[in-house]
Design an enzyme around this catalytic site. Structure first.
Site, PDB file in Angstrom:
ATOM      1  N   ARG A   1       0.843  -1.281   0.060  1.00  0.00           N
ATOM      2  CA  ARG A   1      -0.075   0.173   0.067  1.00  0.00           C
ATOM      3  C   ARG A   1       0.862   1.113   0.044  1.00  0.00           C
ATOM      4  O   ARG A   1       1.879   1.056   0.547  1.00  0.00           O
ATOM      5  CB  ARG A   1      -0.942   0.224   1.079  1.00  0.00           C
ATOM      6  CG  ARG A   1      -2.018  -0.977   1.195  1.00  0.00           C
ATOM      7  CD  ARG A   1      -3.216  -0.360   0.145  1.00  0.00           C
ATOM      8  NE  ARG A   1      -4.336  -1.379   0.161  1.00  0.00           N
ATOM      9  CZ  ARG A   1      -4.398  -2.246  -0.606  1.00  0.00           C
ATOM     10  NH1 ARG A   1      -3.519  -2.562  -1.555  1.00  0.00           N
ATOM     11  NH2 ARG A   1      -5.705  -2.990  -0.731  1.00  0.00           N
TER      12      ARG A   1
ATOM     13  N   GLU B   1      -4.031   7.213  -4.227  1.00  0.00           N
ATOM     14  CA  GLU B   1      -4.499   6.806  -5.450  1.00  0.00           C
ATOM     15  C   GLU B   1      -5.784   7.339  -5.996  1.00  0.00           C
ATOM     16  O   GLU B   1      -6.631   7.333  -4.923  1.00  0.00           O
ATOM     17  CB  GLU B   1      -4.506   5.275  -5.404  1.00  0.00           C
ATOM     18  CG  GLU B   1      -2.968   4.467  -5.499  1.00  0.00           C
ATOM     19  CD  GLU B   1      -3.411   3.205  -5.293  1.00  0.00           C
ATOM     20  OE1 GLU B   1      -4.379   2.498  -5.718  1.00  0.00           O
ATOM     21  OE2 GLU B   1      -2.313   2.322  -4.869  1.00  0.00           O
TER      22      GLU B   1
ATOM     23  N   HIS C   1      -1.561   0.025  -9.699  1.00  0.00           N
ATOM     24  CA  HIS C   1      -2.022  -1.063  -9.058  1.00  0.00           C
ATOM     25  C   HIS C   1      -2.837  -2.065  -9.624  1.00  0.00           C
ATOM     26  O   HIS C   1      -3.948  -2.331  -9.671  1.00  0.00           O
ATOM     27  CB  HIS C   1      -3.009  -0.337  -8.402  1.00  0.00           C
ATOM     28  CG  HIS C   1      -3.636  -0.809  -6.928  1.00  0.00           C
ATOM     29  ND1 HIS C   1      -3.990  -0.288  -5.837  1.00  0.00           N
ATOM     30  CD2 HIS C   1      -3.399  -2.325  -6.703  1.00  0.00           C
ATOM     31  CE1 HIS C   1      -4.118  -1.173  -4.773  1.00  0.00           C
ATOM     32  NE2 HIS C   1      -3.819  -2.374  -5.350  1.00  0.00           N
TER      33      HIS C   1
END
Ligand code: DGY
Length: 338
Positions: A256, A285, A303
């Site tokens: 993360r 994000e 991602h």
């Protein structure tokens, strides 16, 4: 209503069993949406981008028995407090659940589930892609080719960092960390790791345990992060810890974004203390710190960790398995996290 056959005056009308209402907060793979529609009265996500959150997410859940969310849906304490009483379960289409306030869900007696296991291999593959992409300057090479700017092979052109035989440090030796270690062994890498406790020998497979991150870092020619995002891991890779890595180390993050102190990582990439970074996840994000985009020694993916057809379908089916347990069978779900 199911109607009695014509001509049978004795027969009574039998009520059609009603399906539980499932509100989808994201658009899911077709096969997953089809299975959901078979078993639930599905309320599809009205939009996928930007993901539903706040009042819009609460309104979408009105009258629903279950809510299926994913990373990007901010299921905050305020959202959970405002959810209708009808919502009994929130299933996230992800292994990570940092976007769901578990304490708030527990306080309201709402079950929360995730999707472990099924994305382990896909995410480990992306970690290796980030490792190789950063070490071998794949982003720079791809950009050069697309720009039509390649002048030809040369003995000193675009030399990267050798991978085979190097030391790889892994923070978080859970399912994904171990799957990365397995892949890295195929590159003859030596594995060092930090976790809360040493793994049993059949899981460690020779990997060297370090009881603190600080003890691990000086060993790491490569470092790959596989810890969850928690208050304890926020900013884990700060300036002090980055300084403990050998000069020229390569950093990989598929966990993360917030586990990195972005300013410190960017400064180390500029100074050369970090030779390169391969990143798949970012704080805030889909925004990406422009410092990463501006540097040539970053290999950046949007991602993609779990983004294969097979994996995304498996994640959806796993989320539905959990919802089915709660809403169709009244059982405990397999992947309960709250
Ligand atoms: C997860 O499941 O948490 C992943 O980040 C999604 O790819």
């Amino acid at each position: 209503m199911i109607r009695a056959p014509a001509g049978d005056p004795q027969a009574k009308e039998t009520p059609m069993p009603t399906k539980p209402v499932l509100a989808l907060a994201r658009t899911l793979p077709d096969a997953v949406e089809a299975r959901a529609a078979r078993d639930y009265d599905v309320r599809p996500a009205p939009v996928d981008h930007p993901p539903l959150g706040g009042d819009a997410l609460v309104a979408h859940a009105a009258g629903a028995d279950g809510l299926l969310v994913a990373p990007g849906n901010a299921v905050s304490a305020a959202v959970i407090d405002a959810l209708p009483d009808s919502v009994r379960v929130i299933a996230t289409f992800s292994v990570g659940f940092d976007h769901v306030d578990l304490d708030a869900a527990r306080a309201r007696g709402i079950v929360v589930t995730n999707t472990p296991d099924v994305l382990t291999d896909a995410t480990a593959d992306i970690a290796m892609l980030c490792l190789l992409g950063a070490a071998r300057r794949a982003g720079e090479g791809d950009a050069l080719m697309r720009a039509g700017a390649w002048a030809g092979w040369a003995p000193t052109h675009m030399m990267g960092t050798h991978v085979t035989g190097k030391r790889l440090g892994i923070v978080g030796m859970g399912r994904i960390g171990r799957a990365v270690a397995k892949r890295a062994r195929a590159f003859d890498m030596t594995i060092h790791y930090n976790d809360r406790a040493p793994l049993p020998p059949h899981q460690a497979e020779g990997a060297v345990f370090h009881d603190t991150v600080e003890a691990l870092l000086p060993q790491c020619e490569f470092l790959s992060l596989h810890c969850p995002a928690t208050p304890e891991t926020t900013g884990l890779m700060n300036a002090e810890r980055i300084a403990l890595l050998p000069r020229g180390a390569i950093l990989v993050n598929t966990a993360r974004g917030p586990v990195l102190d972005d300013a410190a990582v960017i400064a180390a990439l500029k100074s050369g203390h970090l030779a390169a970074a391969g990143l798949d996840v970012y704080t805030g994000e889909p925004a990406v710190n422009p410092g990463y985009r501006d540097l040539p020694n970053t290999f950046l993916l949007p991602h993609l960790g779990s983004a294969t057809v097979e994996t995304r379908e498996a994640m959806g089916f796993r989320a539905l398995d959990n919802l089915d347990a709660v809403l169709l069978r009244g059982e405990a779900p397999g992947d309960r996290v709250a």
